[in-house]
Scaffold this motif. Structure first.
Motif, PDB file in Angstrom:
ATOM      1  N   SER A 127      65.234  25.419  71.040  1.00 15.32           N
ATOM      2  CA  SER A 127      64.373  24.423  71.367  1.00 15.32           C
ATOM      3  C   SER A 127      65.052  23.523  72.553  1.00 15.32           C
ATOM      4  CB  SER A 127      63.887  23.447  70.211  1.00 15.32           C
ATOM      5  OG  SER A 127      63.277  22.230  70.936  1.00 15.32           O
ATOM      6  N   VAL A 128      64.563  23.716  73.670  1.00 14.79           N
ATOM      7  CA  VAL A 128      65.356  22.927  74.992  1.00 14.79           C
ATOM      8  C   VAL A 128      64.500  22.416  75.852  1.00 14.79           C
ATOM      9  CG1 VAL A 128      66.939  24.784  75.319  1.00 14.79           C
ATOM     10  CG2 VAL A 128      65.060  25.152  76.278  1.00 14.79           C
ATOM     11  N   ASP A 129      65.135  21.316  76.782  1.00 15.96           N
ATOM     12  CA  ASP A 129      64.261  20.878  77.824  1.00 15.96           C
ATOM     13  C   ASP A 129      63.636  21.742  78.689  1.00 15.96           C
ATOM     14  OD1 ASP A 129      63.638  19.303  80.194  1.00 15.96           O
ATOM     15  OD2 ASP A 129      64.812  17.597  79.422  1.00 15.96           O
ATOM     16  N   ALA A 130      62.334  21.441  78.972  1.00 19.59           N
ATOM     17  CA  ALA A 130      61.677  22.550  79.651  1.00 19.59           C
ATOM     18  C   ALA A 130      62.283  22.652  81.167  1.00 19.59           C
ATOM     19  CB  ALA A 130      60.164  21.955  80.071  1.00 19.59           C
ATOM     20  N   LEU A 131      62.926  21.819  81.696  1.00 20.64           N
ATOM     21  CA  LEU A 131      63.730  21.757  83.044  1.00 20.64           C
ATOM     22  C   LEU A 131      64.856  22.382  82.833  1.00 20.64           C
ATOM     23  CD1 LEU A 131      62.369  18.665  84.735  1.00 20.64           C
ATOM     24  CD2 LEU A 131      61.343  20.849  84.666  1.00 20.64           C
ATOM     25  N   LYS A 132      65.488  22.523  81.751  1.00 23.55           N
ATOM     26  CA  LYS A 132      66.974  23.075  81.484  1.00 23.55           C
ATOM     27  C   LYS A 132      67.041  24.395  80.826  1.00 23.55           C
ATOM     28  CE  LYS A 132      68.765  18.500  81.986  1.00 23.55           C
ATOM     29  NZ  LYS A 132      69.473  17.399  81.284  1.00 23.55           N
ATOM     30  N   VAL A 133      66.163  25.132  80.942  1.00 25.97           N
ATOM     31  CA  VAL A 133      66.208  26.507  79.924  1.00 25.97           C
ATOM     32  C   VAL A 133      67.140  27.565  80.548  1.00 25.97           C
ATOM     33  CG1 VAL A 133      64.642  28.540  79.268  1.00 25.97           C
ATOM     34  CG2 VAL A 133      63.352  26.336  79.435  1.00 25.97           C
ATOM     35  N   PRO A 134      68.215  27.801  79.715  1.00 24.36           N
ATOM     36  CA  PRO A 134      69.286  28.557  80.031  1.00 24.36           C
ATOM     37  C   PRO A 134      68.832  30.002  80.363  1.00 24.36           C
ATOM     38  CG  PRO A 134      69.628  28.266  77.731  1.00 24.36           C
ATOM     39  CD  PRO A 134      68.443  27.365  78.167  1.00 24.36           C
ATOM     40  N   GLU A 135      69.408  30.804  81.432  1.00 26.06           N
ATOM     41  CA  GLU A 135      69.065  32.215  81.554  1.00 26.06           C
ATOM     42  C   GLU A 135      69.421  33.157  80.539  1.00 26.06           C
ATOM     43  OE1 GLU A 135      69.791  33.918  85.362  1.00 26.06           O
ATOM     44  OE2 GLU A 135      69.030  32.109  86.429  1.00 26.06           O
ATOM     45  N   GLN A 136      70.526  32.796  79.741  1.00 25.02           N
ATOM     46  CA  GLN A 136      71.243  33.630  78.857  1.00 25.02           C
ATOM     47  C   GLN A 136      72.325  32.792  78.000  1.00 25.02           C
ATOM     48  OE1 GLN A 136      72.682  36.657  81.663  1.00 25.02           O
ATOM     49  NE2 GLN A 136      74.857  35.754  81.566  1.00 25.02           N
ATOM     50  N   ILE A 137      72.545  33.507  76.926  1.00 24.76           N
ATOM     51  CA  ILE A 137      73.653  32.991  75.895  1.00 24.76           C
ATOM     52  C   ILE A 137      74.904  33.775  75.932  1.00 24.76           C
ATOM     53  CG2 ILE A 137      74.288  32.460  73.672  1.00 24.76           C
ATOM     54  CD1 ILE A 137      71.284  31.435  73.123  1.00 24.76           C
TER      55      ILE A 137
END
Length: 204
Positions: A127-137
């Motif tokens: 669950s993340v901020d819609a403007l800060k979605v990471p591309e990968q972990i």
């Protein structure tokens, strides 16, 4: 930052309309969410394909009248042979809201030989901020030895992200490959048995 795309609204549907759109190097899409009526759109082919290399790309969709919408890629449909995008499902998001997204797991480094790293969970749901979605972990397995295990609850997450996946889910394990012995070929075994019988008969 969202990828800005100039889009148009469409009111013609069906397979024939979709084929015409794709012939013009464009992509049919539908935008939905927040209880609004689905918005059927036509997106530019090349720019959209570049943005879609990130499965959780954030897009800013700008209509001819200047109205714009923020959207996340929800589902990408591709041609089974050419792998070209044939349709997109987009979900409407708003600045400041949190969204649940599946983020791919990527390994960094190599474990201590001869061990290998096995990814048990290809994605983690966050669950993340819609403007800060990471591309990968990214998970570092450099010089990790056999027996190393990493569970979802132990993964270092981006700032502000919350884990939705069960914390006890195994993500990565380092192990030494087990080489299974191939079963003896039946014909070879029968041949050896026959040779053995002949030798016994000669000795007698």
């Amino acid at each position: 930052m969202p990828e800005k795309l100039s889009v148009t609204q469409r009111d013609d549907f069906g397979k024939g309309a979709a084929r015409r759109i794709r012939r013009d190097d464009k992509i049919p899409a539908v935008l939905y969410g927040h209880g609004t009526e689905p918005l059927h759109l036509t997106l530019p082919g090349h720019e959209t394909a570049l943005a879609a290399r990130n499965s959780n790309a954030l897009l800013e969709l700008v209509l001819p009248d200047g109205d714009s919408h923020l959207a996340l890629l929800k589902d990408i449909q591709r041609h089974p042979l050419s792998r070209l995008i044939t349709h997109l499902d987009l979900i409407l998001v708003r600045r400041g809201e949190k969204v649940e997204v599946d983020i791919p797991v990527v390994l960094i480094g190599e474990p201590s030989a001869p061990a290998i790293a096995v990814v048990d969970s290809q994605h983690l749901t966050l669950s993340v901020d819609a403007l800060k979605v990471p591309e990968q972990i990214e998970i570092d397995v450099e010089e990790k030895e056999e027996g190393f295990q990493l569970f979802a609850g132990d993964v270092v997450l981006p700032e502000g992200a919350e884990l939705v996946t069960d914390a006890e889910t195994l993500v990565v394990a380092v192990q030494i490959p087990r080489v299974e012995e191939e079963p003896e070929d039946e014909e070879t075994a029968e041949s050896e048995d026959a040779e053995g019988s002949e030798e016994e008969s000669t000795e007698e």
